[in-house]
Design a protein around this motif. Sequence first.
Motif, short mmCIF file in Angstrom:
data_model
loop_
_atom_site.label_atom_id
_atom_site.label_comp_id
_atom_site.label_asym_id
_atom_site.label_seq_id
_atom_site.Cartn_x
_atom_site.Cartn_y
_atom_site.Cartn_z
N ARG A 1 0.83 -1.21 0.00
CA ARG A 1 0.00 0.00 0.00
C ARG A 1 0.87 1.27 0.00
NH1 ARG A 1 -5.26 0.92 1.06
NH2 ARG A 1 -5.54 -1.23 1.78
N ALA A 2 1.96 1.24 0.77
CA ALA A 2 2.85 2.40 0.81
C ALA A 2 3.46 2.65 -0.57
CB ALA A 2 3.94 2.19 1.85
N LEU A 3 3.83 1.58 -1.29
CA LEU A 3 4.40 1.75 -2.62
C LEU A 3 3.35 2.21 -3.63
CD1 LEU A 3 6.82 -1.31 -2.98
CD2 LEU A 3 7.28 0.99 -2.11
N GLN A 4 2.16 1.69 -3.49
CA GLN A 4 1.09 2.11 -4.40
C GLN A 4 0.74 3.58 -4.20
OE1 GLN A 4 -1.73 -0.84 -3.22
NE2 GLN A 4 -0.85 -2.45 -4.50
N THR A 5 0.70 4.01 -2.94
CA THR A 5 0.37 5.40 -2.63
C THR A 5 1.50 6.34 -3.00
OG1 THR A 5 -1.02 4.70 -0.78
CG2 THR A 5 -0.31 6.99 -0.78
N GLY A 6 2.74 5.95 -2.71
CA GLY A 6 3.86 6.84 -2.89
C GLY A 6 4.48 6.84 -4.27
N ALA A 7 4.33 5.73 -5.01
CA ALA A 7 5.01 5.65 -6.30
C ALA A 7 4.15 5.02 -7.39
CB ALA A 7 6.30 4.85 -6.15
#
Length: 337
Positions: A127-133
């Motif tokens: 989720r952090a990667l989807q949101t941030g990048a």
Amino acid sequence: MNERAPLAVTMGDPAGIGGELTIKAWSRRTDGLVPSFYAIDDPARLAAIAETTGLACPMVEIGDPSEAPAVFADALPVLPLPLSATQPPGVPVAANAGVVIASIERAVADAMAGRAAAVVTNPINKRALQTGAGFAYPGHTEFLAALGGVPSSVMMLAAPGLRVVPLTVHLALRDVFDGITRDTIMATARVVHEAMRRDFGLPAPRIAISGLNPHAGEGGSMGMEEIETIAPAIEALQAEGIDASGPWPGDTMFNDEARARYDVALCMYHDQALIPLKTLDFHRGVNITLGLPFVRTSPDHGTAYDRAGHNTADPRSFIEALATARAMADARAAAAA
């Protein structure tokens, strides 16, 4: 692949425990279980983790993986990849998501080029990667398959005494039935068969295939999937020369006597495979991706934000992932010789 090349260790989520695991694994390099590796990471971040946790870890920045083996005995080799923003423990920072992805990409590039013997990934937060990048993949496994240029790959979990493969992975139970077909069973079993031969040195691997329903359907009284789908797939695999057996009842295929009769269990859904493995040896489970043109392992746990920065992360699964990657890489090199 150069069998003497070191392992490439990715950064993982910088808000999680990956850096601590990397440092703790290096600190145990003299116990005979930790092979030579280098970290693709931010040296300043790792130094801050070492200082915060009180872990002694000298570091040397390297420009190429070939420098790592000579450095490893005295210092942690780090191929520098600076973070984009200050990173506190336990709190994802969107600006650093791209660096996490770049660490994975560099590790795979090194493995594909033979500069690294294998890739060992620290845990990420999808989720952090989807949101941030704008990360466009369901998870690590799918991203690695894309980087390796293969259409799909197979997830295997391994611990001392048991290897399991879930046929369907991150699906709701209501959707599992649609994912169980003769073709998917056969395709997955073929990948498992070849990987066990090439990466584990088993010339004739034994694959136990589970049923779906209680008591493997009990002759059709509890469902027809075993009769109509699973058994025909097993028979077709046997006709191809693959040592596949089943359908095995899910509630009896993991006792000591049953496990002695196979090398890997192919199960119909996520928890059917993972619950027994994590019950038998939770702290030494390793996530392995089969079917890639390079070896990839990972600890079988997540980012553990609540533990980050507290020196409480247990490195056993990560160390087992390193040891497994080394053994698989050596077996693959021997098979190719």
